[in-house]
Design an enzyme around this catalytic site. Structure first.
Site, PDB file in Angstrom:
ATOM      1  CG  LEU A 100      -1.990  -0.992   1.353  1.00  0.00           C
ATOM      2  CD1 LEU A 100      -2.495  -1.095   2.770  1.00  0.00           C
ATOM      3  CD2 LEU A 100      -3.117  -0.596   0.433  1.00  0.00           C
ATOM      4  CG  ASP A 101      -0.009   4.614  -2.472  1.00  0.00           C
ATOM      5  OD1 ASP A 101      -0.844   4.579  -1.555  1.00  0.00           O
ATOM      6  OD2 ASP A 101      -0.272   4.988  -3.630  1.00  0.00           O
TER       7      ASP A 101
END
Lengths: 325, 418
Positions: A100-101
């Protein structure tokens, strides 16, 4: 009486999910989990030090005064003292699933020890993932997020829920076609028919991002919330999609939140919050998830084996069928 | 070769000592080139030569010393192990070249040689008592990457470990392991421990102190005493000095001038009275040993970027000294969130400087939860006012029940929607 550290470590092999808060890099999440585990493992009872046979001098009162003899005795080796050897656990292999960024949040799968092999199997089974994406109409930015540099501002009075849903249906239709082409199956075969009826038709090789299902959860202009079921996506791709939906609606939109609510068999409910990233909770989570990950066969799983653990959340599975119909 | 050496020695009793040294060294160099058997010959020659000198008793002591040095030089090459086992210092094993300058014990071995007492033959019978007195310890490696190999043999290291010194951390630092190996507990360490006890450190703190700062053992005890009396002169109480030394182990390694400079810096930059500077330093002693540049930078950030007034900064620094050593970026992020997003004015932040002490993520989550419940009221004049102190420095359970008036489960469920 503290538990025996190597014994506890043996129970840690496996997969579990944490809830990644927004604004934190995935690597720092992983590192925090690792340091927490190390700290607690090193505080537990360690292996006893080795024993060494030394011939220690001992004075005994003999007939003619003091006699010195050497008595064999076992003494613990000081080199095994924790202050000399250093802590027993210095690093743990913690691997990550689909990442996940920074801005996005949600379920983030981690594997410990042998669990890293399961992560590979999980990648090879090409699971679908659920996202909750929130967008805001009336503005477009460079990086599609709220904080980016604004490119244009538009009105959004003309947009209704029906118009939005029409666009969503178009998106789902085009993706359905892409899904079939990337599945590499002969559509005329019985196999393809069976899979399609069950709603399990999906590519088992690398492919461009594919949206399997999309629907509008909430629409209160300027904000709207979508639930997206997809595979092989990145978070930035979903943001870009919000931007394009805005353009299709003759307006513009930015993405304010990307939250992953399911990653394969892992749901929000079984993910651990930041306050629960300790040994006890992680142990419990791994034990629970082991039951679910048992279905993932080792090596390169064939289609049937990979399908096994998918249907975890009833909502996701039903939603998929409903959207496809 | 034997003849040559004898002739030289006779002549050298007339020459001065330095000349002789040159000569013998030259001799040594030429000998080094020859085979090992020749070297043995030379040693025998030297022994006889020494006997000769003793017999005539006309040489000065200095030339004997020089000869002795020469002799040990030779023997370090040939009989290294014999020399080492006589001395129980593991440090010597690590550094064979050190033995050249090593002190007086060689002379005894030399005189034993002269008396011609033969070493015990391995075949000779010894009594039970004598046998019991021979200590047969395991051999220790001449070089190693860790102190683990030496701990069991070295009394000093053993005592340090029992004191609570973390050798595993110390050996990772450059030169510290060699330094520790050369120490002798009674001679080098114990007086420092007594000194630290006098300063007021607890027994349990000594190990942690030495793990942080082993270099205090290389300082001059008088200097340390002077620095402590300097601190006492500056009206730090005995307890305060003990606390400062324990919290900032490198404090006593700083010279008096440097300490004075640094105390002056904090008083000048913050514009505090001596009393308040003292309190500040006692609360966060590592200000004194840390770098001053970040402190100066943080003060500028507070003044220019965050827009606090001089007296406000003083107040914040006294309440939360950590702000002076905090990360500049984090400081600005926290202030940005508190001021611009939560909408809290400067004078309220000054009242509750604890906000700079808490994690931004925690504060963010709590603020969003209160906002979700409609309880995010930070204005003291309005009803249902939530003080920043309660927002930041209460544990989760108390925050949920007392401030948010919700259950912990609700809070967790909310966090999973962020």
């Amino acid at each position: 009486m503290a538990q025996f550290a190597p014994g506890v470590f043996r129970t840690l092999h496996g997969l579990f999910a944490v809830y990644k808060p927004p604004g934190v890099h995935w690597k720092s999440v992983r590192d925090t989990v690792e340091t927490n585990l190390l700290k607690e493992l090193n505080a537990l009872k360690q292996r006893p030090p080795r024993q060494q046979i030394r011939f220690l001098p001992a004075g005994t009162e003999g007939s003619n005064g003091l006699e010195v003899t050497r008595v064999p005795s076992a003494v613990p080796v000081l080199a095994d003292h924790v202050l000399v050897k250093g802590p027993a656990f210095t690093h743990i292999r913690v691997g990550t699933g689909h990442r996940l960024d920074i801005q996005s949040s949600g379920v983030f799968v981690l594997g410990i020890g042998h669990g890293n092999k399961l992560l590979k199997d999980m990648y090879n089974s090409h699971f679908t993932r659920d996202y909750t994406v929130r967008g805001m109409l009336g503005k477009a930015t460079e990086d599609f997020t709220e904080l980016g540099k604004t490119i244009e501002k538009t009105t959004y009075d003309h947009i209704t829920r029906e118009k939005l849903e029409r666009i969503l249906a178009v998106i789902q239709g085009t993706n359905q076609k892409a899904l079939i082409t990337h599945s590499h199956l002969d559509l005329q075969s019985q196999e393809a028919y069976d899979l399609a009826v069950q709603g399990k038709l999906r590519p088992m090789v690398k492919s461009p991002p594919i949206i399997l299902g999309i629907r509008c959860l909430e629409f209160s202009p300027p904000e709207f919330t979508l639930e997206i079921q997809c595979m092989h996506e990145t978070q930035q791709y979903l943001r870009k999609m919000i931007h394009e939906i805005g353009l299709e609606l003759r307006s513009s939109a930015v993405c304010t939140q990307v939250r992953r609510s399911r990653d394969g068999p892992f749901t929000v409910d079984c993910s651990l919050l930041r306050t629960q990233w300790d040994l006890g909770s992680i142990q419990g989570a791994i034990r629970e998830c082991r039951a679910q990950t048992e279905g993932v066969s080792r090596g390169n799983p064939d289609r049937e084996a990979a399908e096994g653990p998918i249907p975890g959340p009833s909502r996701g599975a039903e939603g998929e069928g409903e959207l496809r119909a | 070769m034997f003849l040559v050496v004898c002739r030289i020695s006779r002549r050298c009793s007339l020459l001065n000592a330095s000349n002789y040294a040159h000569f013998s060294r030259g001799l040594w160099h030429s000998a080094a080139l020859t085979q090992r058997s020749q070297r043995k010959n030379e040693m025998v020659a030297l022994r006889r030569l020494l006997g000769h000198i003793y017999g005539t008793e006309r040489t000065t002591w200095s030339s004997v010393m020089l000869l002795r040095r020469h002799f040990t030089h030779l023997s370090t090459e040939g009989d290294a192990t014999v020399m080492f086992s006589e001395q129980n210092l593991p440090s010597i094993k690590l550094y064979p070249q050190e033995t050249k300058v090593l002190p007086g014990t060689d002379f005894n071995t030399l005189s034993e040689d002269l008396e011609g007492a033969p070493p015990l033959s391995p075949l000779e019978e010894i009594t039970e008592n004598e046998a019991a007195q021979i200590a047969a310890d395991l051999p220790i490696p001449p070089a190693s990457f860790t102190l683990q190999d030496y701990v069991d043999q070295s009394e000093t290291l053993k005592k340090l470990v029992l004191l609570g010194v973390d050798l595993s951390k110390l050996e990772k630092r450059p030169n510290v392991a060699n330094f520790l190996l050369r120490l002798d507990f009674e001679r080098d360490v114990s007086r420092f421990l007594l000194f630290l006890k006098d300063v007021g450190l607890e027994d349990s703190q000594l190990g942690a102190f030495l793990s942080k700062n082993p270099f205090i053992l290389s300082e001059d005890l008088e200097n340390l005493q002077k620095r402590v009396s300097y601190l006492r002169l500056k009206e730090f109480s005995k307890e305060a000095v003990a606390r400062m030394v324990a919290k900032a182990p490198y404090l006593l390694n700083f010279s008096i001038e440097r300490l004075d400079n640094r105390l002056g810096f904090f008083q000048r930059e913050l514009g505090l009275s001596t009393e308040k500077t003292r309190d500040l330093i006692i609360r966060l002693p590592r200000l004194l040993t840390g770098s001053l540049e970040p402190v100066r930078e943080n003060l500028k950030v507070c003044e220019i970027e965050l827009g606090f007034k001089k007296n406000e900064i003083q107040h914040i620094a006294i309440k939360v000294p950590k702000i002076l050593t905090a990360n500049k970026k984090k400081l600005m992020e926290t202030f940005d969130y508190v001021h611009n997003i939560m909408g809290i004015p400067h004078h309220l932040i000054v009242k509750f400087p604890q906000v700079f002490n808490t994690k931004l993520l925690k504060m963010k989550e709590r603020h969003l939860f209160l906002g979700f419940l409609g309880r995010a009221v930070y204005d003291p004049t309005k009803p249902n006012y939530v003080s920043l102190d309660k927002l930041t420095s209460t544990p989760n359970e108390i925050f949920c029940v007392e401030v948010a008036k919700a259950s912990v489960q609700d809070y967790e469920r909310f966090l999973k929607t962020l």
